[in-house]
Design a protein around this motif. Structure first.
Motif, PDB file in Angstrom:
ATOM      1  N   VAL A  44       0.851  -1.198   0.000  1.00  9.37           N
ATOM      2  CA  VAL A  44       0.000   0.000   0.000  1.00  9.37           C
ATOM      3  C   VAL A  44       0.882   1.242   0.000  1.00  9.37           C
ATOM      4  O   VAL A  44       1.729   1.394   0.882  1.00  9.37           O
ATOM      5  N   PRO A  45       0.706   2.130  -0.974  1.00  7.46           N
ATOM      6  CA  PRO A  45       1.507   3.361  -0.960  1.00  7.46           C
ATOM      7  C   PRO A  45       0.867   4.372  -0.018  1.00  7.46           C
ATOM      8  O   PRO A  45       0.132   5.253  -0.447  1.00  7.46           O
ATOM      9  N   LYS A  46       1.115   4.198   1.284  1.00  9.41           N
ATOM     10  CA  LYS A  46       0.506   5.145   2.241  1.00  9.41           C
ATOM     11  C   LYS A  46       1.184   6.502   2.081  1.00  9.41           C
ATOM     12  O   LYS A  46       0.638   7.416   1.493  1.00  9.41           O
ATOM     13  N   MET A  47       2.402   6.616   2.586  1.00 14.29           N
ATOM     14  CA  MET A  47       3.116   7.887   2.472  1.00 14.29           C
ATOM     15  C   MET A  47       3.462   8.152   1.010  1.00 14.29           C
ATOM     16  O   MET A  47       3.843   7.242   0.276  1.00 14.29           O
ATOM     17  N   SER A  48       3.300   9.422   0.584  1.00 15.79           N
ATOM     18  CA  SER A  48       3.710   9.728  -0.786  1.00 15.79           C
ATOM     19  C   SER A  48       4.712  10.881  -0.855  1.00 15.79           C
ATOM     20  O   SER A  48       5.471  10.982  -1.799  1.00 15.79           O
ATOM     21  N   GLN A  49       4.712  11.743   0.155  1.00 11.51           N
ATOM     22  CA  GLN A  49       5.517  12.959   0.040  1.00 11.51           C
ATOM     23  C   GLN A  49       6.681  12.962   1.024  1.00 11.51           C
ATOM     24  O   GLN A  49       6.472  12.889   2.236  1.00 11.51           O
ATOM     25  N   LEU A  50       7.893  13.038   0.492  1.00 11.49           N
ATOM     26  CA  LEU A  50       9.075  13.180   1.350  1.00 11.49           C
ATOM     27  C   LEU A  50       9.303  14.665   1.588  1.00 11.49           C
ATOM     28  O   LEU A  50       9.377  15.443   0.640  1.00 11.49           O
ATOM     29  N   SER A  51       9.418  15.034   2.854  1.00 11.93           N
ATOM     30  CA  SER A  51       9.610  16.452   3.173  1.00 11.93           C
ATOM     31  C   SER A  51      11.025  16.887   2.796  1.00 11.93           C
ATOM     32  O   SER A  51      11.918  16.060   2.575  1.00 11.93           O
ATOM     33  N   THR A  52      11.221  18.176   2.785  1.00 10.68           N
ATOM     34  CA  THR A  52      12.549  18.726   2.513  1.00 10.68           C
ATOM     35  C   THR A  52      13.575  18.151   3.488  1.00 10.68           C
ATOM     36  O   THR A  52      14.670  17.752   3.096  1.00 10.68           O
ATOM     37  N   ARG A  53      13.204  18.063   4.780  1.00 12.45           N
ATOM     38  CA  ARG A  53      14.172  17.593   5.778  1.00 12.45           C
ATOM     39  C   ARG A  53      14.508  16.118   5.536  1.00 12.45           C
ATOM     40  O   ARG A  53      15.668  15.716   5.636  1.00 12.45           O
ATOM     41  N   THR A  54      13.474  15.310   5.209  1.00 13.24           N
ATOM     42  CA  THR A  54      13.750  13.897   4.918  1.00 13.24           C
ATOM     43  C   THR A  54      14.671  13.788   3.705  1.00 13.24           C
ATOM     44  O   THR A  54      15.596  12.966   3.681  1.00 13.24           O
ATOM     45  N   MET A  55      14.448  14.631   2.708  1.00 11.42           N
ATOM     46  CA  MET A  55      15.327  14.599   1.528  1.00 11.42           C
ATOM     47  C   MET A  55      16.754  15.013   1.907  1.00 11.42           C
ATOM     48  O   MET A  55      17.726  14.481   1.367  1.00 11.42           O
ATOM     49  N   GLU A  56      16.871  15.947   2.843  1.00 10.59           N
ATOM     50  CA  GLU A  56      18.223  16.337   3.284  1.00 10.59           C
ATOM     51  C   GLU A  56      18.919  15.156   3.982  1.00 10.59           C
ATOM     52  O   GLU A  56      20.121  14.944   3.798  1.00 10.59           O
ATOM     53  N   PHE A  57      18.153  14.395   4.769  1.00 10.56           N
ATOM     54  CA  PHE A  57      18.759  13.218   5.415  1.00 10.56           C
ATOM     55  C   PHE A  57      19.157  12.191   4.360  1.00 10.56           C
ATOM     56  O   PHE A  57      20.195  11.542   4.454  1.00 10.56           O
ATOM     57  N   ARG A  58      18.290  12.055   3.349  1.00  8.99           N
ATOM     58  CA  ARG A  58      18.618  11.091   2.294  1.00  8.99           C
ATOM     59  C   ARG A  58      19.897  11.513   1.560  1.00  8.99           C
ATOM     60  O   ARG A  58      20.680  10.673   1.136  1.00  8.99           O
ATOM     61  N   ARG A  59      20.074  12.800   1.406  1.00  9.56           N
ATOM     62  CA  ARG A  59      21.308  13.288   0.775  1.00  9.56           C
ATOM     63  C   ARG A  59      22.509  12.837   1.622  1.00  9.56           C
ATOM     64  O   ARG A  59      23.507  12.358   1.115  1.00  9.56           O
ATOM     65  N   ARG A  60      22.348  12.991   2.946  1.00 11.35           N
ATOM     66  CA  ARG A  60      23.424  12.594   3.855  1.00 11.35           C
ATOM     67  C   ARG A  60      23.701  11.094   3.747  1.00 11.35           C
ATOM     68  O   ARG A  60      24.835  10.644   3.806  1.00 11.35           O
ATOM     69  N   TRP A  61      22.628  10.312   3.586  1.00 12.53           N
ATOM     70  CA  TRP A  61      22.781   8.847   3.519  1.00 12.53           C
ATOM     71  C   TRP A  61      23.151   8.361   2.116  1.00 12.53           C
ATOM     72  O   TRP A  61      23.296   7.158   1.892  1.00 12.53           O
ATOM     73  N   GLY A  62      23.233   9.291   1.165  1.00 16.50           N
ATOM     74  CA  GLY A  62      23.658   8.917  -0.194  1.00 16.50           C
ATOM     75  C   GLY A  62      22.555   8.307  -1.042  1.00 16.50           C
ATOM     76  O   GLY A  62      22.845   7.585  -2.000  1.00 16.50           O
ATOM     77  N   ILE A  63      21.274   8.604  -0.713  1.00 11.16           N
ATOM     78  CA  ILE A  63      20.198   8.004  -1.510  1.00 11.16           C
ATOM     79  C   ILE A  63      19.173   9.034  -2.003  1.00 11.16           C
ATOM     80  O   ILE A  63      18.055   8.670  -2.364  1.00 11.16           O
ATOM     81  N   ALA A  64      19.555  10.306  -2.022  1.00  9.26           N
ATOM     82  CA  ALA A  64      18.613  11.328  -2.503  1.00  9.26           C
ATOM     83  C   ALA A  64      18.342  11.144  -3.999  1.00  9.26           C
ATOM     84  O   ALA A  64      17.208  11.256  -4.461  1.00  9.26           O
ATOM     85  N   ALA A  65      19.391  10.826  -4.753  1.00  7.32           N
ATOM     86  CA  ALA A  65      19.218  10.713  -6.206  1.00  7.32           C
ATOM     87  C   ALA A  65      18.251   9.588  -6.551  1.00  7.32           C
ATOM     88  O   ALA A  65      17.436   9.720  -7.470  1.00  7.32           O
ATOM     89  N   GLU A  66      18.309   8.497  -5.802  1.00  3.80           N
ATOM     90  CA  GLU A  66      17.407   7.366  -6.069  1.00  3.80           C
ATOM     91  C   GLU A  66      15.947   7.754  -5.867  1.00  3.80           C
ATOM     92  O   GLU A  66      15.074   7.343  -6.621  1.00  3.80           O
ATOM     93  N   ALA A  67      15.697   8.556  -4.806  1.00  7.67           N
ATOM     94  CA  ALA A  67      14.310   8.977  -4.543  1.00  7.67           C
ATOM     95  C   ALA A  67      13.800   9.836  -5.678  1.00  7.67           C
ATOM     96  O   ALA A  67      12.637   9.775  -6.046  1.00  7.67           O
ATOM     97  N   LYS A  68      14.696  10.633  -6.249  1.00  4.02           N
ATOM     98  CA  LYS A  68      14.267  11.523  -7.329  1.00  4.02           C
ATOM     99  C   LYS A  68      13.883  10.717  -8.563  1.00  4.02           C
ATOM    100  O   LYS A  68      12.981  11.068  -9.294  1.00  4.02           O
ATOM    101  N   LYS A  69      14.589   9.609  -8.773  1.00  6.86           N
ATOM    102  CA  LYS A  69      14.299   8.797  -9.953  1.00  6.86           C
ATOM    103  C   LYS A  69      13.075   7.912  -9.732  1.00  6.86           C
ATOM    104  O   LYS A  69      12.361   7.586 -10.658  1.00  6.86           O
ATOM    105  N   ALA A  70      12.856   7.532  -8.459  1.00  4.53           N
ATOM    106  CA  ALA A  70      11.871   6.478  -8.196  1.00  4.53           C
ATOM    107  C   ALA A  70      10.433   6.960  -8.169  1.00  4.53           C
ATOM    108  O   ALA A  70       9.531   6.179  -8.399  1.00  4.53           O
ATOM    109  N   GLY A  71      10.201   8.210  -7.874  1.00  3.95           N
ATOM    110  CA  GLY A  71       8.827   8.617  -7.624  1.00  3.95           C
ATOM    111  C   GLY A  71       8.124   9.193  -8.835  1.00  3.95           C
ATOM    112  O   GLY A  71       7.742   8.482  -9.756  1.00  3.95           O
ATOM    113  N   TRP A  72       8.008  10.452  -8.846  1.00  5.76           N
ATOM    114  CA  TRP A  72       7.192  11.183  -9.807  1.00  5.76           C
ATOM    115  C   TRP A  72       8.025  11.562 -11.028  1.00  5.76           C
ATOM    116  O   TRP A  72       9.135  12.078 -10.865  1.00  5.76           O
TER     117      TRP A  72
END
Ligand SMILES: Cc1cc2nc3c(=O)[nH]c(=O)nc-3n(C[C@H](O)[C@H](O)[C@H](O)COP(=O)(O)OP(=O)(O)OC[C@H]3O[C@@H](n4cnc5c(N)ncnc54)[C@H](O)[C@@H]3O)c2cc1C
Length: 542
Positions: A44-72
């Motif tokens: 079930v795709p419950k959550m759909s929107q990653l906040s700016t802060r979550t994206m900043e954490f993803r940048r730190r963890w090295g997976i921001a680019a993947e999120a950009k490709k995977a969603g919209w």
């Protein structure tokens, strides 16, 4: 794990929050075991929107680019469109440019992103699994635990084999969702209004729905008919996956009796081919746990708070929880955390949950209490009048500047009341930008500024403490360095020779915590650097 049946941190629950904690710990080299009773399938795709802060954490963890490709798809507009039905009348459109056309917003290196949970959780899982100190186990349930001064003893059962085992952990973190076992075992209650409404989300596939209508791609189609705003249709992948969330479902009716076809036709305004993938009845709640844990056992994410998804704050708040507790657990296990460090987790995070919960409920009430107009979908002069009046009615209810307010809730929060923050003596008034996003006061997220091509100030933070120095010629920071070394607190000095960044940070010395929040700032070294270091590592007087 270091030794058989022993692990420094046991994480119960492999939803997005548990996985994010595993990454946060793995990123710091802390050994942890995550147990998840499910098999890892996210249906079930419950959550759909990653906040700016979550994206900043993803940048730190090295997976921001993947999120950009995977969603919209980055070329699709991300508008919110109010319609009577997909083929019906358009009532109002809140425009959001396609990601490809969104410029630099100035306050972050990473803007918010649509990346629904069916894509997001697997990305988190792969990142967690790639970290050598992280062990992930599916189909494994935490049955019970007990705690003494030496550790937590957890009883696990394999749902594949039925094999049971006893694990000793230094810390147990319950990321086990609403009504999870860990919170209940701690005898912690929830406080708040409880259930706001009963909803149902229908997740379905339809290639033709995207071209059935003339509205173009938008992320949210808010469906408003004679009964008012009854449902949201969300485009999940901008291609063929959709989620229809209906707001007011009879709690007594069983899901088998739900007329899915009638709901989908009502949303579309016509019949169309579709395949239902899952149906999720769920309760919209407004609750915060009275305690976030104590001693060696804590809770995070939905286990600690639930809120209406309106505003997209639920999971994002949970990710903020584990980024807060992650570095504190590492500090305790590495021997430099003080006796009050873990107490500060609840003190810092609970107020954030309260503000997220209240903004989410407020948005839900605003969105769903638009006055119903029986003529709104009619092809008549009454219908035209109702549709003309709609944008004004909507603006009146929502108020102006809500997006900016939401961004402030997601990004501009501060831990200035925390006992491990050294308060700004000189400045007690509200930050000048009104929502805290650009604030550099003690307790705030250290703000973003570009230091070079695609290098943000935020890229400096994440591991130990960072002491930013904006005047290397006249300031000798050796007393702070010596105090940190004396307490084994990891700290590095970063000199920045950039006037704009110096102006943003406002002080010549700014001490930033491993989670990226400002712990202290001043123009000179403190008289007692040891007192400063003791305070920020949780060893100050309570
Ligand atoms: C329709 C909808 C839309 C939403 N949209 C958004 C949004 O846009 N943005 C946002 O931020 N949030 C959104 N949310 C909220 C978001 O989905 C939740 O906040 C998030 O899933 C919580 O994550 P979690 O990891 O804390 O808990 P969960 O996702 O509930 O995960 C808990 C995990 O723990 C496991 N578990 C439980 N007990 C045990 C045990 N004893 N042993 C082992 N494993 C156990 C469970 O199997 C589960 O996998 C939405 C929610 C809904 C319903």
């Amino acid at each position: 794990m270091t030794q058989a049946n022993q692990v420094p941190v046991l994480i119960c629950g492999g939803g997005p929050v548990g996985l994010a904690l595993a990454i946060e710990l793995g990123f710091r080299g802390v050994e942890c075991l995550l147990v998840e009773q499910g098999d890892g399938t996210v249906s079930v795709p419950k959550m759909s929107q990653l906040s700016t802060r979550t994206m900043e954490f993803r940048r730190r963890w090295g997976i921001a680019a993947e999120a950009k490709k995977a969603g919209w798809p980055k070329e699709h507009p991300a508008d919110f469109i109010y319609v009577t039905s997909m083929i019906g009348y358009e009532l109002f459109r809140q425009k959001f440019a396609p990601y490809a056309k969104q410029g630099d917003v100035g306050y972050t290196p990473e803007g918010p992103r649509q990346c629904p949970q069916i894509f997001f959780d697997p990305i988190l899982f792969r990142r967690a699994a790639s970290l050598p100190s992280v062990t992930l186990r599916h189909l494994t349930r935490l049955e019970s635990f007990e705690e003494d001064v030496n550790g937590v003893y957890a009883h696990l059962i394999s749902l594949e084999t039925g094999r049971t085992e006893r694990i000793r952990a230094d810390y147990l973190i319950g990321c086990d969702g609403f009504d999870g076992h860990v919170r209940k075992a701690l005898k912690v209650e929830y406080e708040g209004s409880g259930i706001l409404s009963y909803s149902v989300s229908i997740f379905f596939r339809s290639k033709s729905l995207g071209t059935l209508h003339d509205k173009g791609w938008g992320r949210f189609y808010r469906l408003v008919d004679a009964s008012g705003h009854w449902s949201d249709l969300i485009a999940i992948d901008g291609h063929e996956l959709w989620r229809l969330t209906c707001f007011h479902v009879d709690p007594e009716s069983d899901i088998g009796s739900l007329n899915v076809e009638a709901l989908l036709i009502r949303a579309a305004g016509a019949t169309f081919p579709y395949e239902v993938l899952s149906i999720l009845p769920w309760k919209r709640r407004e609750l915060v746990a009275t305690s976030y844990g104590r001693g060696r056992v804590f809770i995070a994410g939905d286990a600690a708070h639930q809120m209406s998804p309106t505003g997209g704050l639920g999971m994002n708040t949970g990710i903020g929880d584990v980024v807060d507790i992650g570095w504190k657990l590492a500090a305790m296990l590495q021997g430099w955390g003080g006796p009050h460090l873990l107490e500060s987790y609840e003190i810092e995070r609970k107020p954030i949950a309260f503000s997220s919960v209240s903004v989410s409920s407020e948005t839900y009430v605003h969105e769903t209490s638009l006055p119903a107009d029986p003529a709104i979908a009619e092809n008549s002069s009454e219908g035209e009048r109702a549709r003309r009046q709609f944008p004004e009615a909507l603006r009146g209810r929502r108020g102006e500047g809500k997006e900016r307010l939401h961004e402030g809730v997601k990004l501009g929060y501060s831990y200035d009341q925390s006992p491990i923050i050294w308060p700004d003596e000189s400045e007690t008034q509200a930050p000048t930008d009104g929502n805290g996003i650009l604030s550099c006061r003690s307790g705030s997220r250290a703000p973003h500024a570009w230091l070079g091509e695609n290098i943000s100030t935020l890229d400096l933070f994440g591991h130990g403490f960072v002491l930013l120095r904006f005047d290397r010629r006249s300031i000798d920071a050796s007393t702070i360095v010596a105090a940190a070394a004396a307490r084994r607190v990891p700290l590095k000095i970063v000199d920045i020779d950039n006037r704009d960044v110096a102006a943003l940070y406002e002080r010549k010395l700014v001490l930033v915590r491993p989670d990226g929040h400002v712990a202290w700032r001043a123009d000179t070294c403190p008289d007692d650097a040891l007192a400063l270091i003791d305070r920020v590592r949780g060893a100050g007087s309570p």
